[in-house]
Design a protein around this motif. Structure first.
Motif, short mmCIF file in Angstrom:
data_model
loop_
_atom_site.label_atom_id
_atom_site.label_comp_id
_atom_site.label_asym_id
_atom_site.label_seq_id
_atom_site.Cartn_x
_atom_site.Cartn_y
_atom_site.Cartn_z
N THR A 1 34.18 32.33 -40.71
CA THR A 1 35.28 31.38 -41.10
C THR A 1 35.31 31.27 -42.64
N TYR A 2 36.46 31.37 -43.05
CA TYR A 2 36.69 31.61 -44.68
C TYR A 2 37.71 30.71 -45.00
N GLY A 3 37.85 30.23 -46.33
CA GLY A 3 38.72 29.47 -46.59
C GLY A 3 39.71 30.03 -47.66
N TYR A 4 40.66 29.61 -47.67
CA TYR A 4 41.84 30.16 -48.55
C TYR A 4 43.10 29.48 -48.83
N LYS A 5 43.19 29.05 -50.10
CA LYS A 5 44.28 28.08 -50.34
C LYS A 5 44.33 26.81 -49.35
N ARG B 1 49.57 40.51 -31.78
CA ARG B 1 50.40 39.18 -31.31
C ARG B 1 49.71 38.00 -31.09
N GLY B 2 48.43 38.20 -31.35
CA GLY B 2 47.77 37.09 -30.79
C GLY B 2 47.84 35.66 -31.83
N GLU B 3 48.05 34.70 -31.23
CA GLU B 3 48.25 33.51 -32.00
C GLU B 3 47.21 32.60 -31.60
N ALA B 4 45.93 32.79 -31.34
CA ALA B 4 44.86 31.92 -31.07
C ALA B 4 44.26 31.39 -32.19
N ALA B 5 43.74 30.35 -31.78
CA ALA B 5 43.00 29.41 -33.00
C ALA B 5 42.02 30.28 -33.61
N ILE B 6 41.41 31.21 -32.90
CA ILE B 6 40.06 31.88 -33.48
C ILE B 6 41.13 33.41 -33.26
N CYS B 7 41.28 34.05 -34.14
CA CYS B 7 41.63 35.56 -33.91
C CYS B 7 40.60 36.46 -33.76
N THR C 1 35.90 33.58 -49.39
CA THR C 1 34.72 33.09 -49.36
C THR C 1 34.30 32.66 -47.91
N ILE C 2 33.26 33.29 -47.29
CA ILE C 2 33.06 32.65 -46.27
C ILE C 2 32.28 31.37 -46.29
N LEU C 3 32.56 30.33 -45.17
CA LEU C 3 32.19 28.88 -45.36
C LEU C 3 31.30 28.88 -44.02
N LYS C 4 31.50 29.64 -43.00
CA LYS C 4 30.49 29.39 -42.02
C LYS C 4 30.55 30.81 -41.18
N THR D 1 24.91 31.01 -25.76
CA THR D 1 24.20 30.29 -26.72
C THR D 1 24.73 30.67 -28.35
N SER D 2 24.79 29.81 -29.05
CA SER D 2 25.18 30.04 -30.42
C SER D 2 23.98 29.75 -31.49
N THR D 3 24.20 30.83 -32.42
CA THR D 3 23.21 30.54 -33.67
C THR D 3 24.10 30.68 -34.76
N THR D 4 24.05 29.62 -35.61
CA THR D 4 24.46 29.34 -36.99
C THR D 4 23.68 29.83 -37.96
N PHE D 5 24.37 30.87 -38.85
CA PHE D 5 23.54 31.22 -39.77
C PHE D 5 23.59 30.38 -41.13
N PHE D 6 24.73 30.05 -41.49
CA PHE D 6 24.97 29.07 -42.29
C PHE D 6 26.44 28.02 -42.15
N ASP D 7 26.54 26.84 -42.44
CA ASP D 7 27.78 26.18 -42.34
C ASP D 7 27.96 25.40 -43.47
N ARG D 8 28.60 25.92 -44.51
CA ARG D 8 28.95 25.20 -45.98
C ARG D 8 29.94 24.21 -45.87
#
Length: 206
Positions: free
Chosen positions: A27-31, A150-156, A179-182, A192-199
């Protein structure tokens, strides 16, 4: 594996087979907006990523793309065969090397760019949405593209469309970093999920 001391084809196939069990979510942030990317690794993508399209002068058993990975791991398609290709050193070997390191590249520090080939001083036929570049040597470039435009899903959903080790050209040239935030990894069989970082959480706490 074959008898060769450095069987790059088998190692790349084994690395990709391992990756098929995972999704990676960046997940990255932009504007002031968040953009999630889910990167998957379908088995049928491997032959193209491994550079089989550059082996037209090599006689290989013919299988559909979804079965090629199993045939490599089972020894039907061998490294000794593909090494005979005229374009092996230039066009195939750098791709195999990058695929072997792909999981390491993604799970360690890397730079994400929005892919804008019109900003290059050279021309390229690569069509992608983003570029991932490792930050330590050897520099590997991983290009990813939306799996369904054409995908419009919340997570592409995205897949790799090209990957190779840097040679003469630097594909980071004039590209715009994001800039990757997560960064997280999902193991599909166990969900199962592994989070490497979550800014994003780190920001909320401050």
């Amino acid at each position: 594996m074959g008898n060769e001391s450095e069987d790059l084809l088998y190692a790349a196939a084994a690395a990709w087979m391992e990756l098929t069990e995972y999704d990676y979510i960046f997940t990255y942030g932009y504007k002031k907006c968040l953009y999630p990317i889910k990167l998957s690794f379908p088995v049928e993508r491997f032959p193209h990523l491994a550079g089989f399209q550059y082996l037209k002068d090599v006689e290989l058993p013919r299988f559909n793309s979804a079965k090629t990975l199993d045939k490599i791991l089972g020894g039907t398609i061998k490294y000794s065969q593909i090494k005979k290709g005229i374009q092996f050193e230039l066009a195939v070997k750098p791709r195999l090397e990058a695929l072997i390191r792909l999981k390491q590249t993604i799970e360690n520090e890397f730079t994400l760019y929005s892919f804008t080939p019109q900003y290059y001083s050279f021309s390229t036929r690569i069509r992608a949405d983003y570029l991932i570049s490792s930050v330590s040597s050897p520099i590997d470039f991983i290009f990813i593209i939306k799996s369904d435009p054409r995908g419009e899903a919340a997570i592409c959903d995205f897949v790799c469309c090209s990957a190779f080790t840097q040679t003469e050209r630097d594909y980071r040239e004039n590209q715009r970093p994001r800039t990757i935030l997560k960064k997280e990894r999902v193991h599909i069989p166990t969900n199962t999920s592994t989070t490497f970082f979550d800014r994003m959480k780190e920001t909320e706490k401050t």
